[in-house]
Design a protein around this motif. Structure first.
Motif, short mmCIF file in Angstrom:
data_model
loop_
_atom_site.label_atom_id
_atom_site.label_comp_id
_atom_site.label_asym_id
_atom_site.label_seq_id
_atom_site.Cartn_x
_atom_site.Cartn_y
_atom_site.Cartn_z
N UNK A 1 0.83 -1.19 0.00
CA UNK A 1 0.00 0.00 0.00
C UNK A 1 0.87 1.24 0.00
N UNK A 2 0.37 2.28 -0.62
CA UNK A 2 1.04 3.56 -0.66
C UNK A 2 0.05 4.61 -0.17
N UNK A 3 0.39 5.27 0.92
CA UNK A 3 -0.52 6.25 1.50
C UNK A 3 -0.01 7.66 1.31
N UNK A 4 -0.93 8.59 1.24
CA UNK A 4 -0.62 10.00 1.12
C UNK A 4 -1.65 10.80 1.90
N UNK A 5 -1.23 11.95 2.42
CA UNK A 5 -2.14 12.78 3.20
C UNK A 5 -3.29 13.32 2.36
#
Length: 122
Positions: free
Chosen positions: A21-25
């Motif tokens: 998974x790749x998360x970003x604000x």
């Protein structure tokens, strides 16, 4: 660009699966490229899979039929489902996101995470 963070790496046996998974604000670009790269020690960083705002997908030859890239929901920006993992898949995996101008992904201005390690054993 908004900082990214990868997760989901780990150690698995050959033939196993992992989901990265790749998360970003936040992510507000309407024209973009997003994808996954990987780098093994002593090797060049190579593209794994990507998608863009036109809905086009791309997979490296080694990933075809085994990996699936998709958009996540909310702060979960991007995912990579990896099945039938092989020893050769062992690498640090990175996600990236960048603007897309005139059909060209702007790698120089892209955001990158710190990577998540994937280790595949026999």
């Amino acid at each position: 660009q908004v900082p990214l963070a990868e997760s989901g790496g780990g150690s698995v046996q050959s033939g196993g699966s992992l989901t990265l998974s790749c998360t970003a604000s936040e992510f507000t670009l309407s024209d973009y490229c997003m994808g996954w790269f990987r780098q093994a020690p002593g090797m060049e960083r190579e593209g794994v899979a990507s998608l863009d705002s036109t809905g086009e997908f791309w997979y490296a030859d080694f990933a075809k039929g085994r990996f699936n890239v998709s958009k996540g929901n909310g702060k979960d920006l991007l995912r990579l489902q990896m099945d039938n993992l092989e020893i050769e898949d062992t690498a640090m995996y990175y996600c990236t996101a960048m603007p897309r101008f005139g059909g060209e992904c702007q790698f120089a201005s892209g955001s990158w995470g710190q990577g998540t390690q994937v280790t595949v054993s026999p």
